[in-house]
Structures are given as structure tokens and as C-alpha cells.
Motif scaffolding. Structure first.
Motif, PDB file in Angstrom:
ATOM      1  N   ASN A  97     -75.215 -28.323 -46.659  1.00 28.80           N
ATOM      2  CA  ASN A  97     -75.891 -27.259 -45.924  1.00 28.80           C
ATOM      3  C   ASN A  97     -74.932 -26.166 -45.490  1.00 28.80           C
ATOM      4  O   ASN A  97     -75.245 -24.972 -45.596  1.00 28.80           O
ATOM      5  N   VAL A 135     -73.706 -24.124 -48.590  1.00 27.46           N
ATOM      6  CA  VAL A 135     -74.712 -23.145 -49.022  1.00 27.46           C
ATOM      7  C   VAL A 135     -74.746 -21.960 -48.065  1.00 27.46           C
ATOM      8  O   VAL A 135     -74.707 -20.791 -48.482  1.00 27.46           O
ATOM      9  N   ALA A 145     -76.237 -26.745 -53.249  1.00 25.83           N
ATOM     10  CA  ALA A 145     -77.659 -26.412 -53.149  1.00 25.83           C
ATOM     11  C   ALA A 145     -78.522 -27.506 -53.762  1.00 25.83           C
ATOM     12  O   ALA A 145     -79.584 -27.847 -53.227  1.00 25.83           O
ATOM     13  N   CYS A 175     -78.837 -30.484 -51.378  1.00 20.86           N
ATOM     14  CA  CYS A 175     -79.775 -30.349 -50.250  1.00 20.86           C
ATOM     15  C   CYS A 175     -81.129 -29.799 -50.692  1.00 20.86           C
ATOM     16  O   CYS A 175     -81.877 -29.241 -49.891  1.00 20.86           O
ATOM     17  N   GLN A 176     -81.418 -29.972 -52.001  1.00 20.00           N
ATOM     18  CA  GLN A 176     -82.728 -29.610 -52.563  1.00 20.00           C
ATOM     19  C   GLN A 176     -83.082 -28.131 -52.465  1.00 20.00           C
ATOM     20  O   GLN A 176     -84.258 -27.759 -52.438  1.00 20.00           O
ATOM     21  N   CYS A 177     -82.076 -27.271 -52.413  1.00 24.35           N
ATOM     22  CA  CYS A 177     -82.312 -25.824 -52.481  1.00 24.35           C
ATOM     23  C   CYS A 177     -82.212 -25.410 -53.948  1.00 24.35           C
ATOM     24  O   CYS A 177     -81.265 -24.712 -54.368  1.00 24.35           O
ATOM     25  N   THR A 178     -83.159 -25.880 -54.755  1.00 24.73           N
ATOM     26  CA  THR A 178     -83.057 -25.716 -56.202  1.00 24.73           C
ATOM     27  C   THR A 178     -83.124 -24.251 -56.640  1.00 24.73           C
ATOM     28  O   THR A 178     -82.550 -23.888 -57.658  1.00 24.73           O
ATOM     29  N   ASP A 179     -83.828 -23.410 -55.885  1.00 19.65           N
ATOM     30  CA  ASP A 179     -83.900 -21.989 -56.243  1.00 19.65           C
ATOM     31  C   ASP A 179     -82.529 -21.326 -56.128  1.00 19.65           C
ATOM     32  O   ASP A 179     -82.139 -20.518 -56.977  1.00 19.65           O
ATOM     33  N   VAL A 180     -81.800 -21.683 -55.074  1.00 16.50           N
ATOM     34  CA  VAL A 180     -80.441 -21.151 -54.895  1.00 16.50           C
ATOM     35  C   VAL A 180     -79.548 -21.626 -56.032  1.00 16.50           C
ATOM     36  O   VAL A 180     -78.784 -20.844 -56.620  1.00 16.50           O
TER      37      VAL A 180
END
Length: 302
Positions: free
Chosen positions: A40, A43, A74, A77-82
Motif C-alpha cells: 500500500n 503504491v 499494486a 494489494c489488488q489494485c489491478t488497474d494501477v
């Protein structure tokens, strides 16, 4: 494992960056160097640099390293768009790169596209069959899907190539234990002890497995490895001390009516019991009566 100095430096920089004091790149570089898991924060602070053209250009070639670091964090922490955005930029800069291709496959895995990810990994392995990261990712993917037998198969294949990887041997041992395949787990711990004989954790885990397997020979061997754990930890491992008491009691029961198999059993049991009681008086006095009662039930008969 971080040294105390490294831990203090990470905490100092983290507090400084979190409170707007600057030093984001120094913090991110240290996190990467020490291989810490701070997804986190990576990112957040990584994007604060990448989204600022001035700060980004000041990095020079390290800009691409940061894109990779942020993409990996990313996905963690499952921020796949990033992650997708970062990978697209890397693809444009390094078309056909196997390193970027690996990130693409990991992104598919993060999205739960198992079949596509496995196909991408297999394609990359055709070009480089010795890619450790990909081989390990395929093990992790099998575990994530609950396919334990495939995870075991892939770990064994990996260890045929990278026999000196202690983390892989330990992971395989833990999987075997979860399946109650204790003989196979024992073999894994034997490999670990041969490779790193001064790590008490391996001696202790091996002793636990042998004690669980049972039988006079296994318990006698377990007792020796509990003793070596005690020796390697300066007598401070409570679990190993209890293991000694359990083993000496079990050996006394199993060798009744036969030639005495464990001549030093009574003395060793007494020493371990005394050390346990001393430890409990110091660290957990409320549980001392329970310990005393347990040790009394294990007391060897003369």
C-alpha cells in the motif's frame, strides 16, 4: 531478516514520508533493497513520484525500476488497474521483454485468470526453463487454486533443479505435514538440516515429525534432535524441553521388559523438567501448576 539499524532506518523514512517530509524515493529504494512487503505504501508513494513529471524525470533510468516496483505492489494489494497501467508503459518502453512478460502473467494470476496465466508462464518457460520466479509462481498458483497435488508435483520438479533452496524444502515439508505425509516431510527436514545444520528451527521441526511418526527408533532419534535444538538455542527452547520429556517418557514405555534402550533417559528427563519449571516460573507463573501436573504424569518409573 533486517538488522536493527535497517529496521530503524525504514521506520524513520516511513514516518518522514507519511508526514510529508520528503524522501519518498529513498524509502522506496530501501524497501526494494530489503525486499520488504509494503504494497500500500509503495503504491501510494510510488505514484506520487510517477504522476509528477518533474520528480519522474529526475529518476533517470530508475524510472522503469519504479514502474516495475509499483506494478508488483499494486498486484499485491489488488489494485489491478494501477498495475495494468504501469505494465502498459513498460511494454511500450521494452517491447518483447521477458521481464515485462512475466509481470503480464502475474497480472493475469492476480485477476484470477488461472488458465491464461498458466499458459503465459508455460510460454515463458519454453524460452527459459530455469526461471526461478516463474517456477515458484506456478507453485503458488496451484496452491491458490487448492490443487495441493499439483503444488507438490511442481515443488518437486523445482527442487530437482534448485536443490539448495531452503525455502522450497520448507514449503514442501509444510504441505506434506498438512496432508499427514510425515515420512515425506521428514525427508525434507533432513535435506534442510544437511544444508543448514546450525538452524534450530529445522532440528525442532524434524524432531516433531519423528515423534509424530512414533516407534522406538523414531522417538529415540527425535530425542536427539530435541537435544540439539536445546544446544543450539542455549537451553531456551521450551518446546524442545517438553519434547525431551515426552520422548523419554515414551521410550520408557516402549522399552518395558526389554534391554534398556535409553540409559540416560532418567537424568535427561529430570534436567529438562527442571529447566521447564524454571522457565515457567519466569515467563508464565500462572501456568506453572498445569505444567507441574503434566510433568508428573510423564514421570519415569524407576
Amino acid at each position: 531478516m533486517m538488522s536493527k539499524t535497517e529496521e530503524e532506518e525504514v521506520n524513520r523514512l516511513e514516518n518522514q514520508v507519511d508526514n510529508g517530509g520528503g524522501g519518498a524515493w529513498e524509502y522506496l529504494s530501501l524497501v526494494r533493497k530489503l525486499k520488504l512487503r509494503r504494497p500500500n505504501k509503495v503504491v501510494k508513494h510510488g505514484l506520487s513520484i510517477l504522476n509528477d513529471p518533474t520528480k519522474r524525470s529526475a529518476l533517470g533510468p530508475d524510472e522503469w525500476t519504479l514502474y516495475e516496483q509499483v506494478a508488483t505492489a499494486a498486484m499485491d494489494c489488488q489494485c489491478t488497474d494501477v498495475a495494468k497501467d504501469c505494465i502498459k508503459i513498460l511494454q511500450k518502453k521494452f517491447p518483447g521483454s521477458k521481464r515485462v512478460g512475466r509481470l503480464e502473467a502475474i497480472l493475469l494470476e492476480a485477476k484470477g485468470s488461472w488458465a491464461e496465466a498458466d499458459k503465459a508462464y508455460a510460454s515463458l518457460l519454453e524460452e527459459n526453463p530455469l526461471d526461478q520466479v516463474i517456477l515458484k509462481r506456478r507453485v503458488a498458483m496451484a496452491k491458490a487454486q487448492g490443487n495441493v497435488s499439483l503444488a507438490i508435483e511442481r515443488l518437486n520438479q523445482y527442487l530437482e533443479i534448485f536443490m539448495a533452496d531452503p525455502d522450497a524444502w520448507r514449503e514442501l515439508a509444510e504441505i506434506y505435514i498438512s496432508l499427514q505425509m510425515y515420512k515425506q516431510a521428514a525427508f525434507c527436514y533432513e535435506e534442510l538440516i544437511l544444508a543448514q545444520p546450525m538452524i534450530p528451527l529445522y532440528h525442532l521441526a524434524y524432531a516433531d515429525v519423528l515423534y509424530t511418526l512414533g516407534g522406538l527408533e523414531n522417538i529415540l532419534t527425535a530425542k536427539r534432535y530435541y537435544a540439539s535444538t536445546i544446544d543450539l538455542t542455549g537451553g531456551k527452547n521450551v518446546r524442545a524441553l517438553m519434547g525431551i520429556c515426552l520422548c523419554t517418557s515414551a521410550v520408557a514405555q516402549l522399552s518395558k521388559g526389554r534391554n534398556k534402550e535409553d540409559k540416560d533417559g532418567s537424568e535427561l528427563h529430570s534436567l529438562a523438567s527442571t529447566a521447564l519449571e524454571k522457565n515457567y516460573k519466569k515467563i508464565s507463573p500462572d501456568n506453572l501448576p498445569l505444567l507441574t501436573s503434566t510433568l508428573k504424569s510423564l514421570k519415569l518409573q524407576s
